[in-house]
Design an enzyme around this catalytic site. Structure first.
Site, mmCIF file in Angstrom:
data_model
loop_
_atom_site.group_PDB
_atom_site.id
_atom_site.type_symbol
_atom_site.label_atom_id
_atom_site.label_comp_id
_atom_site.label_asym_id
_atom_site.label_seq_id
_atom_site.Cartn_x
_atom_site.Cartn_y
_atom_site.Cartn_z
ATOM 1 C CB CYS A 1 -0.918 -0.025 1.222
ATOM 2 S SG CYS A 1 -1.812 1.510 1.518
ATOM 3 C CB CYS B 1 0.242 2.058 4.025
ATOM 4 S SG CYS B 1 -1.437 1.425 3.869
#
Length: 276
Positions: free
Chosen positions: A37, A40
């Protein structure tokens, strides 16, 4: 793993201790993330810097959803990054996606304002299952309407395969909300196990029944994804079976994995396409 005492990696094994128990003494900010991700990776250093800057105003707990799938399903994490704030074992705030650093700072100021460095919280003892059970039973004895304790005890007993007391424990828990969903999950696990026991000696007599029996058996063992795949195969074999026994079993599994989880939605759509 960060060397900071205010940033920790959390697993399925220590989530209760590091997040729920520690949130009794300080706010715990849980960052749900994954290696793949990119947002993230952008959010992480911002949260890390804020945890260091506030020096104990909150604890940052990192949860990798690929390694902690049960936790992600339990909290219905449907997209990442997701940040949830726990205080006294309850979610008090949160956000999804990447925010500007100034907004993240404002967000944190609501429950963990920067100030004088905080003294490290006293470590909480890690309770074994027997000690957890005793503590929960004491809470219930002191307050018969401590529904959180009832649900927590039911979850503990279900994990140990001790199903006989579950319905009595949960009978007074109000429906709806997170507690209601947790209670429904415990009931569904017990119901699937009971169904598997009832069908254990059954032999398939018609198309789809072999897959149906296999699906129920897998669900009782906790392999919900494989169970749902078998039930879809059963539905493909016999539409009448799909509308009755298959649908009922799938509804129980949806309660176990989260009625509105991505996996439940995907299998629900597959069943509906077969039926309609």
């Amino acid at each position: 793993m960060s060397e900071s005492p205010w940033i920790i990696d959390v697993t399925e094994q220590n989530f209760q201790q590091e997040v729920l128990v520690r949130s009794q003494t300080m706010p715990v900010v849980v960052d749900f993330w994954a290696e793949w991700c990119q947002p993230c990776r952008i959010l992480a250093p911002v949260l890390h810097a804020q945890a260091e800057k506030r020096n104990g105003a909150f604890l940052l707990a990192k949860v990798n959803i690929d390694e902690c799938q049960r936790i992600a399903q339990y909290f219905r994490i449907e997209s990442i990054p997701t940040v949830l704030v726990f205080r006294n074992a309850e979610i008090i705030n949160g956000f999804q996606g990447m925010l500007p650093e100034s907004e993240i700072e404002t967000f944190l100021n609501e429950f963990a304002p920067a100030g004088e460095p905080a003294a490290p919280a006293e470590p909480q003892p890690i309770l074994d299952p027997a000690e957890q059970e005793q503590l929960l039973r004491e809470k219930i004895a002191a307050d018969r309407e401590d529904f959180q304790a009832r649900v927590d005890l039911a979850g503990l007993l279900v994990e140990q395969g001790r199903d006989a007391e579950i319905e009595e424990l949960l009978a007074s828990v109000p429906p709806g909300g997170e507690l209601g969903a947790d209670a429904d999950r415990c009931r569904a696990i017990v119901a699937v196990r009971q169904l598997a026991q009832e069908l254990a000696a059954s032999a398939p007599q018609a198309p789809g029944e072999a897959e149906y029996l296999a699906g129920v058996a897998l669900a009782a063992k906790g392999d919900t994804t494989a169970a749902l795949e078998q039930l879809i195969l059963a539905a493909e074999e016999d539409r009448t079976l799909a509308r009755t026994k298959v649908r009922e079993a799938m509804l129980l599994i949806f309660k176990i994995i989260g009625v509105r989880s991505e996996e439940a939605d995907a299998f629900r759509d597959r069943l509906q396409r077969l039926l309609y």
